[in-house]
Design a protein around this motif. Sequence first.
Motif, PDB file in Angstrom:
ATOM      1  N   ILE A   1     -17.816  88.012  15.476  1.00  0.00           N
ATOM      2  CA  ILE A   1     -17.686  89.569  14.783  1.00  0.00           C
ATOM      3  C   ILE A   1     -18.827  90.469  15.067  1.00  0.00           C
ATOM      4  O   ILE A   1     -20.108  90.313  15.388  1.00  0.00           O
ATOM      5  CB  ILE A   1     -18.028  89.163  13.197  1.00  0.00           C
ATOM      6  N   CYS A   2     -18.325  91.865  15.301  1.00  0.00           N
ATOM      7  CA  CYS A   2     -19.401  92.863  15.798  1.00  0.00           C
ATOM      8  C   CYS A   2     -18.744  93.955  14.786  1.00  0.00           C
ATOM      9  O   CYS A   2     -17.773  94.218  14.440  1.00  0.00           O
ATOM     10  CB  CYS A   2     -19.061  93.260  17.272  1.00  0.00           C
ATOM     11  N   ARG A   3     -19.797  94.722  14.218  1.00  0.00           N
ATOM     12  CA  ARG A   3     -19.661  95.519  13.341  1.00  0.00           C
ATOM     13  C   ARG A   3     -19.854  97.112  13.933  1.00  0.00           C
ATOM     14  O   ARG A   3     -19.673  98.013  13.199  1.00  0.00           O
ATOM     15  CB  ARG A   3     -20.742  95.519  12.021  1.00  0.00           C
ATOM     16  N   CYS A   4     -20.373  97.317  15.168  1.00  0.00           N
ATOM     17  CA  CYS A   4     -20.711  98.333  15.652  1.00  0.00           C
ATOM     18  C   CYS A   4     -19.720  99.119  16.345  1.00  0.00           C
ATOM     19  O   CYS A   4     -19.543 100.269  16.417  1.00  0.00           O
ATOM     20  CB  CYS A   4     -21.929  98.317  16.303  1.00  0.00           C
ATOM     21  N   THR A   5     -19.285  98.013  17.469  1.00  0.00           N
ATOM     22  CA  THR A   5     -18.507  98.665  18.707  1.00  0.00           C
ATOM     23  C   THR A   5     -16.890  98.920  18.397  1.00  0.00           C
ATOM     24  O   THR A   5     -16.233  99.677  19.207  1.00  0.00           O
ATOM     25  CB  THR A   5     -18.613  97.789  19.766  1.00  0.00           C
ATOM     26  N   GLY A   6     -16.480  98.223  17.296  1.00  0.00           N
ATOM     27  CA  GLY A   6     -15.042  98.356  17.104  1.00  0.00           C
ATOM     28  C   GLY A   6     -14.197  97.467  18.283  1.00  0.00           C
ATOM     29  O   GLY A   6     -13.020  97.474  18.480  1.00  0.00           O
ATOM     30  N   TYR A   7     -14.994  96.783  19.150  1.00  0.00           N
ATOM     31  CA  TYR A   7     -14.562  95.660  20.137  1.00  0.00           C
ATOM     32  C   TYR A   7     -14.082  96.296  21.398  1.00  0.00           C
ATOM     33  O   TYR A   7     -14.099  95.885  22.448  1.00  0.00           O
ATOM     34  CB  TYR A   7     -13.554  94.688  19.659  1.00  0.00           C
ATOM     35  N   HIS A   8     -13.622  97.758  21.342  1.00  0.00           N
ATOM     36  CA  HIS A   8     -13.091  98.371  22.571  1.00  0.00           C
ATOM     37  C   HIS A   8     -13.777  98.123  23.671  1.00  0.00           C
ATOM     38  O   HIS A   8     -13.377  97.593  24.615  1.00  0.00           O
ATOM     39  CB  HIS A   8     -13.074 100.031  22.125  1.00  0.00           C
ATOM     40  N   ASN A   9     -15.074  98.499  23.712  1.00  0.00           N
ATOM     41  CA  ASN A   9     -16.255  98.274  24.946  1.00  0.00           C
ATOM     42  C   ASN A   9     -16.545  96.850  25.234  1.00  0.00           C
ATOM     43  O   ASN A   9     -16.760  96.544  26.485  1.00  0.00           O
ATOM     44  CB  ASN A   9     -16.957  99.101  24.792  1.00  0.00           C
ATOM     45  N   ILE A  10     -16.255  95.859  24.143  1.00  0.00           N
ATOM     46  CA  ILE A  10     -16.693  94.586  24.469  1.00  0.00           C
ATOM     47  C   ILE A  10     -15.521  93.913  25.196  1.00  0.00           C
ATOM     48  O   ILE A  10     -15.817  93.465  26.399  1.00  0.00           O
ATOM     49  CB  ILE A  10     -17.026  93.711  23.040  1.00  0.00           C
ATOM     50  N   VAL A  11     -14.042  94.289  24.831  1.00  0.00           N
ATOM     51  CA  VAL A  11     -13.243  93.896  25.494  1.00  0.00           C
ATOM     52  C   VAL A  11     -13.052  94.289  27.072  1.00  0.00           C
ATOM     53  O   VAL A  11     -12.774  93.497  28.032  1.00  0.00           O
ATOM     54  CB  VAL A  11     -11.787  94.222  24.926  1.00  0.00           C
ATOM     55  N   ARG A  12     -13.421  95.681  27.181  1.00  0.00           N
ATOM     56  CA  ARG A  12     -13.541  96.091  28.700  1.00  0.00           C
ATOM     57  C   ARG A  12     -14.489  95.626  29.615  1.00  0.00           C
ATOM     58  O   ARG A  12     -14.365  95.466  30.840  1.00  0.00           O
ATOM     59  CB  ARG A  12     -13.970  97.635  28.464  1.00  0.00           C
ATOM     60  N   ALA A  13     -15.759  95.361  28.673  1.00  0.00           N
ATOM     61  CA  ALA A  13     -16.864  94.524  29.516  1.00  0.00           C
ATOM     62  C   ALA A  13     -16.285  93.125  29.931  1.00  0.00           C
ATOM     63  O   ALA A  13     -16.638  92.682  31.141  1.00  0.00           O
ATOM     64  CB  ALA A  13     -18.082  94.580  28.756  1.00  0.00           C
ATOM     65  N   VAL A  14     -15.884  92.304  29.135  1.00  0.00           N
ATOM     66  CA  VAL A  14     -15.481  90.890  29.439  1.00  0.00           C
ATOM     67  C   VAL A  14     -14.105  91.133  30.366  1.00  0.00           C
ATOM     68  O   VAL A  14     -14.371  90.128  31.502  1.00  0.00           O
ATOM     69  CB  VAL A  14     -14.641  90.333  28.268  1.00  0.00           C
ATOM     70  N   GLU A  15     -13.370  92.155  30.503  1.00  0.00           N
ATOM     71  CA  GLU A  15     -12.235  92.127  31.614  1.00  0.00           C
ATOM     72  C   GLU A  15     -12.893  92.431  32.932  1.00  0.00           C
ATOM     73  O   GLU A  15     -12.517  91.788  33.859  1.00  0.00           O
ATOM     74  CB  GLU A  15     -11.515  93.541  31.187  1.00  0.00           C
ATOM     75  N   ASP A  16     -14.115  93.459  32.861  1.00  0.00           N
ATOM     76  CA  ASP A  16     -14.751  93.694  34.157  1.00  0.00           C
ATOM     77  C   ASP A  16     -15.667  92.525  34.691  1.00  0.00           C
ATOM     78  O   ASP A  16     -15.577  92.130  35.764  1.00  0.00           O
ATOM     79  CB  ASP A  16     -15.598  94.915  34.102  1.00  0.00           C
TER      80      ASP A  16
END
Lengths: 780, 156
Positions: free
Chosen positions: B136-151
Amino acid sequence: MSTGIGARVKRKEDKRFITGKGKYTDDIRGDNQAYAAFVRSPHAHARVKGIDIAAAAAMDGVIAVLDGKQLTGDGIGNIICGWAVSSKDGSPMNMGAWSALATDRVRYVGDAVAVVIAESPAEARLAAEAVEVDYEILPANAHADRALSKSAPQLHDNAPGNLIYDWEIGDGAATDKALAGAAHVTEMALTNNRLSPNAMEPRSAVAIYDASDEHYTLYTTSQNPHVARLVLSAFYQVAPENKLRVIAPDVGGGFGSKIFIYPEEITCLWASMKTNRSVKWTADRSEAFITDAHGRDHHTTAKMGFDKDGRIVGLKVDTIANLGAYMSLFSSSVPTYLYATLLSGQYNIANIHCNVRAVYTNTVPIDAYRGAGRPEACFVVERMMETAAREMGRDPAELRRLNFVQAFPHQTPVIMAYDAGDFDANLDQAMAAADVAGFAARRKEAASRGKLRGLGYSSYIEACGIAPSAAVGSLGAGVGLWESAEVRVNPVGTIEVLTGSHSHGQGHETTFAQIVAERFGIGLDAVSIVHGDTDKVQFGMGTYGSRSGAVGMSAIVKAMDKVEAKVRKIAAHVLEASEADIVIEGGQVKVAGTDKAMGWHEVGLTAYMAHNLPPDMEPGLKESAFYDPANFTFPAGTYICEVEVDPDTGETEIVQFTASDDFGTIINPMIVEGQVHGGIAQGIGQAMLEQVVYSDDGQLLTGSYMDYAMPRASDLPFFSVHNAATVCPNNPLGIKGCGEAGAIGSPPAVINAITDAIGNNNLAMPATPQAVWNAIQAAK
Amino acid sequence: MTKVTMIVNGKAVSREVPDETLLSDFLREKLRLTGTHVGCDTSQCGACVVHVNGRAVKSCSTLAVALEGAEVTTIEGLSNGELHPMQTAFNEHHGLQCGFCTPGMIMTSVDMVARYKSEGRKLTAEAIRTELEGNICRCTGYHNIVRAVEDAAGKM
């Protein structure tokens, strides 16, 4: 590549976080460390008849068992609400006494009655369970709408009927008259659901008492360490300010919940003195759910009247706001000055009246949570607009556009004077990005798959940059809401900026450095941002209300202005030129139009060597500033949500979420977009997932992540985030603030979309599959 | 009390600990590896994720004494000097704000990418979101986390 204003600079602070080197409060271990565990009430309302500590005190590792009588006996003061809001009859708000450790009565599940200090966390917890508290259980009430009924249990003797205040704003008679003459009136009952903030780092405190000079140090999870020191010192009498250092190191998210000064920090400081040990307390998540201030919990009825052309003629709002069992630090201001003052939305509304009754219930105190009052206002206004458009058969976007404020400054009937904006531009940008024109075809295609597709708008406005001190002072605030900064240029030209803002995820170490590096033409790595320590930073009001850019950075600009003025004098003196001809660029301080120049570092060195300064100039190159904003700032924008609902299950998928924001000047678009993403996620959480649930007798039923639905990655889409900005005319950088917009603007967009899909306007948050399915059935 | 020996970040460590000691406490309090965080008490948030014998494990739900001889990697041991591609991607894509959930996110994501690669499965954005169910992340809305993992998946 530019690193200045507008550049997508990668964050400087990331390296320590991605390598596990962040330093959060629980990572800190004091000398001679002992651990605190709190004895908490399992009852929502009870009289404390006695506390037997004998068994606990005899257990292994126990250093002390301390209770509320000892705490108050040592002169530790009650926890206060620092914003005085008066009732409409002029009477002051009814603030009930709140001791950090309860002495005679407990008023919510989790209310602390005693604390155990032990050699290890496990020993402290075991002993806390062995403390015998004799409770006489009293009737309890958890629900705001029941608090005012005659049969409701009374929480505080000085608050008859559980009423904290009965407050109003605007002209009630004029609004009634306008509504009476309206061609159409939309009337709704709206609930803004109760939420738990859930910063991922639980609150924590490490209190270190040094008996040799009666000095206290507190490491704590705070968004505003100077405010914490002020309140701990001036109101709770823990220690004088010069004997109390508060440090907020890396803090793992706040969202408002880490603004307030809680019983645990007070108790740890006091217990550290009592035991002459370092005392640490770290909440577990279950404890966070029953101690961190909750958010929202508004129960509202509203009427919005329109003339025959669709222009709003009046808005009347009546709200009951739950403040929980006690008044937390800023609680009184949230459902009043942070809420009702935004009820004009983006619209020209001549007549507004809002009445707010704040009430006590046997629940965790409620205070500011991301957006704080403004999401509640936006939800009322934007649900009303969408519903009114449907009732009148008008296009919801065009109804908004017809009523938009077009000319600035614009004085609303509820205090705020909007300074700048272009609401049409945001609406146009959002509609284009969301391809609203293609929606009908998408809806048809979804229907062919058996899905209900809906589209909903929300055109939000908020007041940020909190706040002009004299203005909030006139409204009852107990503090000024300026910010301070100090810019220290070192002899080698590197710069430390000490700021009263606090970063707990916002990326200040990067964005603040960007404006300094650009101003003086030096590298980003030559600038360090220092925050979060009352011994280092002169003062600060901290970070909340999207104020760090508009207020905190403005203070830095003011300090930089003073540095630049001195640099010009030094350079003019050394280079034998006129001050007016001095330019600072590319790491050099030059005489315009000549080849005469000094390196930036040479200016610093000259200032500190002091061998060759202008007559009467003090050595050194360090300036400070306090900046008090001239007005609130007014971020605004339009959000468009598009959903697909499965009519058989009520399951809702957000297929597209589009945001167009006006934040004024943007220092770092990457960071601003990240703030919007996170805010929207919290707003979608509120709209579809999150709900604090209490049983009727005040037991918390959503006390863990097994029960409280936090948004997960699979609950959310990618967000389509855009920017159409007007510059804020009231601060030097033109910044409006971006921290809360996402959480403010998104809930009504989501609910408007779902209600559009299912054809039933009556849908409460959170719109769980069950709630949506029930609404679909009700509409059949 | 039981003596337990394990390899943590490539080094053998031995400690005498109470049997109920969780791996998260062992790492944080005994070894002072405070990059592993604890954000909940129901094994939901994933801030405590480390690798045990190459698999992502929630250290808050693992007893230290059960890991005799195990190889444990924490966020502090993920890279040797050079950042791991996942760490770099989180920085590049602004996949973190307050940083508290980040160590667990990175450790989970490294395991996720490695698993998909070894199984020859394509790691789509949708799969990443599903795989992050326990973080769980409360800050990022996961948008950029998913992009980071894809990259990072393309660079690992």
